[in-house]
Design an enzyme around this catalytic site. Structure first.
Site, PDB file in Angstrom:
ATOM      1  N   THR A  36      27.223  -9.124 -12.700  1.00 27.03           N
ATOM      2  CA  THR A  36      28.438  -9.927 -12.799  1.00 27.03           C
ATOM      3  C   THR A  36      28.225 -11.332 -12.256  1.00 27.03           C
ATOM      4  O   THR A  36      28.681 -12.320 -12.840  1.00 27.03           O
ATOM      5  CB  THR A  36      29.591  -9.246 -12.039  1.00 27.03           C
ATOM      6  OG1 THR A  36      29.839  -7.964 -12.619  1.00 27.03           O
ATOM      7  CG2 THR A  36      30.869 -10.076 -12.107  1.00 27.03           C
ATOM      8  N   GLU A  37      27.550 -11.424 -11.126  1.00 26.48           N
ATOM      9  CA  GLU A  37      27.390 -12.716 -10.464  1.00 26.48           C
ATOM     10  C   GLU A  37      26.440 -13.652 -11.194  1.00 26.48           C
ATOM     11  O   GLU A  37      26.714 -14.836 -11.337  1.00 26.48           O
ATOM     12  CB  GLU A  37      26.880 -12.511  -9.025  1.00 26.48           C
ATOM     13  CG  GLU A  37      27.899 -11.923  -8.071  1.00 26.48           C
ATOM     14  CD  GLU A  37      28.946 -12.947  -7.634  1.00 26.48           C
ATOM     15  OE1 GLU A  37      28.956 -14.067  -8.167  1.00 26.48           O
ATOM     16  OE2 GLU A  37      29.757 -12.613  -6.760  1.00 26.48           O
TER      17      GLU A  37
END
Length: 256
Positions: free
Chosen positions: A69-70
């Site tokens: 996600t990051e």
């Protein structure tokens, strides 16, 4: 006109069939693309979760979902607000974590080149936040992304939409990683161990698609994890990236 109508009917029917086939077979055909994981990264995640994530369920798949996600697994990822590395730390937060872990000398730019360090910092910080909130993973993720104030807002019933969406995205992708890699990720410690120069146990891990796990996985859960959409903030360690359909191809080919 009849021939043209028949042609378009066949074309549309074929596209629908291919789409449905791809949807149903997606977990098998696209698992390792939708949820990428390199052997070396799985080893690092497992090494550090064993050190810092006591009492937290399935920390390896949680961290895989967080990193996906990051940064989409890009070592050199940078956000517009200045967050850096795989786990997208703001420089001030990174300096504080380095101090807590006794990492010296240290510069936030180290997180752009050192995957081991970036993963270590991310694992330590997110698991510490989860433990701060009595093992509540959602609150820990909200704190990782938006700080303690965002958790207070969440507890009072006035959640910051972006931070809650961020947490839900990671939890959804955690399910995806757990489904795709199964025991090959969460039970990585079953391999033979050796000891590295820093005294941390190293484990033999070969992440691969776990067909048995996929067979029991909801197709909807798989696609929901892949296409999870949530705006993120940079308040603490969030990258500021936006997942989901707006970045469809970035999700398909992370880091491209």
């Amino acid at each position: 006109m009849g021939m043209r109508l028949r042609f378009f009917s066949i074309l549309i029917g074929s596209l629908v069939f291919v789409g449905l086939l791809g949807f149903v077979l997606g977990p098998v055909l696209f698992a390792s693309i939708a949820f990428p994981l390199e052997k070396a990264d799985a080893v690092e995640i497992n090494n550090w979760t064993s050190q810092y994530c006591s009492g937290i369920s399935n920390p390896n798949s949680l961290m895989a979902g967080l990193i996906m996600t990051e940064s989409g697994w890009r070592t050199d990822a940078r956000s517009g607000a200045g967050a850096v590395g795989l786990t997208q730390f703001m420089p001030s937060t990174a300096v504080g974590v380095a101090r807590q872990l006794g990492v010296s000398p240290f510069s936030p730019s180290d997180l752009l080149t050192n995957r081991t360090l970036a993963i270590r910092f991310g694992v330590y910080y997110v698991c510490a936040r989860i433990q701060d909130y009595g093992g509540n993973v959602t609150k820990g993720l909200i704190a990782y992304n938006g700080g303690g104030g965002a958790v207070v807002s969440y507890e009072l019933g006035f959640p910051i939409r972006s931070t809650v969406g961020y947490a839900n995205t990671i939890l959804s992708r955690q399910k995806g990683y757990a489904a795709v890699y199964g025991a090959n990720l969460e039970k990585a410690v079953s391999g033979a161990t050796t000891t590295s120069s820093n005294g941390i146990a190293q484990f033999t891990v070969q992440p691969k698609v776990d067909v048995a796990s996929l067979a029991t996985t909801s197709i909807f859960d798989f696609w929901r994890g892949w296409l999870a959409s949530a705006p993120q903030t940079d308040a603490v360690a969030g990258s500021g990236n936006t997942g989901g359909l707006t970045n469809f191809w970035q999700n398909l080919l992370p880091g491209q």
